[in-house]
Design an enzyme around this catalytic site. Structure first.
Site, PDB file in Angstrom:
ATOM      1  N   CYS A  52       1.108  -1.113   0.002  1.00 62.01           N
ATOM      2  CA  CYS A  52      -0.004   0.086  -0.095  1.00 62.01           C
ATOM      3  C   CYS A  52       0.764   1.366   0.191  1.00 62.01           C
ATOM      4  CB  CYS A  52      -0.964  -0.159   0.873  1.00 62.01           C
ATOM      5  SG  CYS A  52      -2.481   0.975   0.806  1.00 62.01           S
ATOM      6  N   HIS A  61      -3.385  -5.116   0.605  1.00 65.30           N
ATOM      7  CA  HIS A  61      -2.841  -5.396   1.882  1.00 65.30           C
ATOM      8  C   HIS A  61      -2.847  -7.008   1.524  1.00 65.30           C
ATOM      9  CE1 HIS A  61      -2.554  -1.768   3.952  1.00 65.30           C
ATOM     10  NE2 HIS A  61      -3.349  -1.507   3.270  1.00 65.30           N
ATOM     11  N   GLU A  66      -1.609  -9.206   3.380  1.00 61.52           N
ATOM     12  CA  GLU A  66      -1.491  -9.792   4.846  1.00 61.52           C
ATOM     13  C   GLU A  66      -2.923 -10.179   5.375  1.00 61.52           C
ATOM     14  OE1 GLU A  66      -0.598  -6.751   4.196  1.00 61.52           O
ATOM     15  OE2 GLU A  66      -1.261  -5.070   5.723  1.00 61.52           O
TER      16      GLU A  66
HETATM   17  N1  GLN Z   1      -1.849   6.668   2.862  1.00 66.65           N
HETATM   18  C1  GLN Z   1      -1.837   5.984   1.709  1.00 66.65           C
HETATM   19  C2  GLN Z   1      -3.237   5.852   0.920  1.00 66.65           C
HETATM   20  O1  GLN Z   1      -4.143   6.357   1.559  1.00 66.65           O
HETATM   21  C3  GLN Z   1      -1.536   4.554   1.870  1.00 66.65           C
HETATM   22  C4  GLN Z   1      -2.561   3.846   2.865  1.00 66.65           C
HETATM   23  C5  GLN Z   1      -2.029   2.390   3.345  1.00 66.65           C
HETATM   24  O2  GLN Z   1      -1.063   2.244   3.280  1.00 66.65           O
HETATM   25  N2  GLN Z   1      -3.019   1.725   3.788  1.00 66.65           N
HETATM   26  O3  GLN Z   1      -3.279   5.645  -0.120  1.00 66.65           O
END
Ligand code: GLN
Length: 593
Positions: free
Chosen positions: A398, A525, A527
C-alpha cells in the site's frame, strides 16, 4: 445455534482474543462449524479512525469493514471470512437504536438502555451468528462471542446485562461462559494466587452471569490444590478449571485446551457430548512443533513508524510468520524506525541512525508496510532505494508500493520533487494522487476498502507465478491515494512494470521490477488473507527470495495455497483446490489481464 461467551477478568491484555479463537479451533477440530462475534464496548462506530499505535492494527474484511484486530485472529485461526457486523461496538448499537427512534419505530415510547439497547445487542448477536462464514450456505453450529474489556468496566455494562438476558433466553444447553482470568505468582513465595480470579468471578456473578469454565492465565500449570480452591470459591467443577500457561508459540494454545479436555467441558455445557468427534489437531500440532525447532533465521527489516506496539502491524507479522514456516526458516523481524535512516537523524541522534542502518544492512529482505501521514516517509524512500540498488528482496504494501513509485520517479526519472500529494500537495511531479471517488473531509469509512479484483497483465511476472498462475486475484484494500495514471507510461518506459491493474486498467495494483531478484509493490494488503497453512503469495515470495528459495518456488508454484478451506471436519489444510484455473489470462480492454 449454540453460543460460547468469552469474558475477561482481573487485567486487560490476557490474550482473550487468542483464547477465544483457540476455543473455536478446538470446536472446529471436533467437527463443528464455527463463527465469531467480537464486542468492543467503545463508542467508535468501527476501528477505522483509531490509531494503530494506540489500539493495534485496523483489520480489514472482504466487505470493507474496518474492524478490531481480533477479527483477524478469528479469520486466521478458523479459516473463515467475517463481515463488518461480526464486530459490534457501542457506537454501532446506539446508532442503530437512534436511527430506529428517528424513524419512529418505538411508537412514542421512552427509549432506554434497558430494554432498547440491550434488546438491540441481543438481536444483533442472533442475526450475525446466523451469517455463514465458511463458504457454505447454511448457518454454522457454534458462535464464539468475545466481550472486549474487563469485567467491571463501566462501558461494558449494557453488554453484560444483554448477555445475561441472552443466556436465559437461549437456555441451558445452548450457552457456555468461559471466563479468562489471571492467576499471578508472587515471586517472593512462588505461590499461585487465586484471589484476583475469585474477585472477578464474584463481579461477574453480581452482574448476573455465571461462568461455566475458568481459563486461567499463569506462568506455569496450576497446582491441583489451586484448581480445587478456584473450583470451590468460584463454583466451577475442577475439570472446568483450565490453565493457559505460557507457551513458546500461539499454535500451542488449541493443543493446551485439548490436552486439558476443555472441549469436553464446553461440549458438556452445550449438550453436544457424544454428538461430535475427538478434536483432530494434527496440522496444529505439527506447526507448533516446527515453529519451536526452526533455527536458521530469515531476517526481515520492517521499515515503518515504530512505536513499540507490535500489534500495530500484527497481520503483517503473522503473514511473514506463515511464509517463514512454509520456508522452514525462523523469522527474525528487525524493526527499523524509518525516520532513523534519514540524514538529519545522523546529526541529531547518531546512535539511532547507526542502529537503523545496521539493521537494514543486516537484513535478508526489506518490507515497507502500509501507513498514513508524512512522518518517516523520506526514510522509507531511502530503504526502497537501498533495496532496489543492492538487489535486496523488497515488498512494499500500500503506502510501501507508493513509496517505491516515488523513489523510482526521483532516482531513475530524475524528478527530484516527485511525491505523493498526501505529503506534498504542491509537488510539480505528483506520482501518487487522491482517488477521484474518495472523500477528503469525512475520514471514517470513506477509503477504497475491502476486496477488489486485480487483473494480471503479464503471465510471466513473478507475482502471477506466486499466485499460482491465475488471471486475477481478490485482495483487500484500504487506501485513499493511487499511482497517478498519467505517469505510468513514463515509469514503465524507465523499467518499472505494472503487472496488476484493476478492471478499468487505469488503477495500478501490483508493480514489479523485472531486472531485480524480487522487488514487488502491492496497492492492496495481502497480509489480511494470509493463513497459517496457506501463506500469502507475495509474502511467501519475499521470504523465499530472502532465503534463496525463490527460483524453486517460481518453478513449482504452490497452487494449493490459494483459496479458502471448505472442509468442515477438523482444521486440516484445504485439499488442493485452486480458486482460479491456472494458465489462463483474461482479455480485457485489449490487453492480456
Ligand atoms: N496513505 C496511503 C493512502 O491512503 C496508503 C494507505 C495505506 O498504506 N493503507 O493511499
Amino acid at each position: 445455534m449454540k453460543y460460547v461467551l468469552v469474558t475477561g477478568g482481573v487485567v486487560s491484555g490476557l490474550g482473550k482474543g487468542v483464547t477465544a479463537s483457540s476455543i473455536g479451533v478446538v470446536l472446529k477440530a471436533c467437527g463443528l462449524r464455527v463463527t465469531s462475534v467480537k464486542i468492543d464496548p467503545y463508542l467508535n462506530t468501527d476501528a477505522g479512525t483509531m490509531s494503530p499505535f494506540e489500539h493495534g492494527e485496523v483489520f480489514v474484511l472482504d466487505d470493507g469493514g474496518e474492524v478490531d484486530l481480533d477479527l483477524g485472529n478469528y479469520e486466521r485461526f478458523l479459516d473463515i471470512k467475517l463481515t463488518r457486523d461480526n464486530n459490534i461496538t457501542t457506537g454501532k448499537i446506539y446508532q442503530s437504536v437512534i436511527d430506529k427512534e428517528r424513524r419512529g419505530d418505538y411508537l412514542g415510547k421512552t427509549v432506554q438502555v434497558v430494554p432498547h439497547i440491550t434488546d438491540a445487542i441481543q438481536e444483533w448477536i442472533e442475526r450475525v451468528s446466523m451469517i455463514p462464514v465458511d463458504g457454505k450456505e447454511d448457518p454454522v453450529d457454534v458462535c464464539v462471542i468475545e466481550l472486549g474489556g474487563t469485567i467491571g468496566d463501566i462501558e461494558s455494562m449494557p453488554f453484560i446485562e444483554a448477555l445475561g438476558q441472552f443466556s436465559y433466553r437461549v437456555g441451558p444447553g445452548n450457552f457456555c461462559l468461559v471466563h479468562v482470568s489471571l492467576v499471578p505468582v508472587l515471586n517472593v513465595v512462588g505461590e499461585q494466587k487465586t484471589k484476583p480470579t475469585q474477585h472477578s468471578v464474584r463481579g461477574l456473578r453480581g452482574l448476573g452471569l455465571t461462568p461455566n469454565i475458568l481459563a486461567c492465565r499463569s506462568t506455569k500449570p496450576l497446582d491441583d490444590n489451586v484448581k480445587e480452591k478456584l473450583s470451590q470459591f468460584c463454583h466451577v467443577p475442577v475439570a472446568n478449571v483450565i490453565t493457559l500457561y505460557d507457551v513458546s508459540n500461539i499454535w500451542h494454545i488449541p493443543l493446551l485446551l485439548r490436552d486439558q479436555k476443555a472441549h469436553e467441558a464446553i461440549l458438556r455445557e452445550l449438550n453436544l457430548m457424544g454428538v461430535v468427534g475427538e478434536p483432530m489437531l494434527d496440522e496444529w500440532t505439527e506447526r507448533a512443533k516446527i515453529c519451536d525447532t526452526l533455527l536458521e533465521p530469515v531476517r526481515i527489516a520492517m521499515v515503518g513508524k515504530y512505536t513499540g506496539l507490535s500489534d500495530s502491524y500484527i497481520s503483517v507479522l503473522k503473514a511473514l510468520l506463515h511464509a517463514s514456516i512454509y520456508c522452514r526458516r525462523k523469522l527474525v523481524v528487525e524493526w527499523v524506525p524509518s525516520a532513523d535512516l534519514e540524514d538529519t537523524t545522523a546529526m541529531e541522534l547518531p546512535d539511532a541512525h547507526e542502529t537503523a542502518w545496521n539493521a537494514l544492512r543486516g537484513a535478508d529482505g526489506i518490507l515497507v508496510p502500509g501507513g498514513f501521514g508524512d512522518r518517516g516517509v523520506l526514510g522509507k524512500i531511502i530503504a526502497a532505494k537501498y533495496a532496489r540498488e543492492n538487489n535486496i528482496p523488497f515488498l512494499g504494501i500500500c503506502l510501501g508500493m507508493q513509496i517505491a513509485v516515488i523513489e523510482y520517479a526521483r532516482s531513475v526519472l530524475g524528478l527530484k520533487d516527485a511525491n505523493s500529494t498526501e505529503f506534498d500537495p504542491n509537488t510539480k511531479n505528483p506520482c501518487v494522487i487522491p482517488m477521484p471517488e474518495g472523500s477528503k473531509t469525512i475520514m471514517g469509512g470513506t477509503m477504497r476498502l475491502g476486496s477488489r479484483r486485480t487483473y494480471f497483465q503479464d503471465g510471466g511476472c513473478k507475482s502471477v507465478k506466486l499466485y499460482g498462475n491465475v488471471g486475477h486475484v481478490d485482495e483487500r484494500h484500504r487506501h485513499r491515494y493511487e499511482v497517478n495514471p498519467d505517469m505510468i507510461t513514463k515509469l514503465e518506459s524507465a523499467g518499472l512494470s505494472f503487472v496488476g491493474k484493476d478492471e478499468t486498467g487505469r488503477r495500478m495494483e501490483v508493480l514489479e521490477l523485472p531486472t531485480h531478484p524480487y522487488f514487488i509493490g502491492a496497492q492492496f494488503h495481502p497480509e489480511f488473507r494470509s493463513r497459517p497453512g496457506r501463506p500469502s503469495a507475495l509474502f511467501l515470495g519475499l521470504i523465499a527470495a530472502s532465503c534463496g528459495q525463490l527460483d524453486g518456488l517460481l518453478r513449482d508454484p504452490p497452487r494449493h495455497l490459494h483459496g479458502m478451506a471448505t472442509a468442515n471436519r477438523g482444521t486440516q489444510s484445504a485439499p488442493p483446490k485452486p480458486l482460479f484455473n491456472s494458465g489462463f489470462y483474461l482479455k480485457r480492454n485489449g490487453v492480456h489481464a
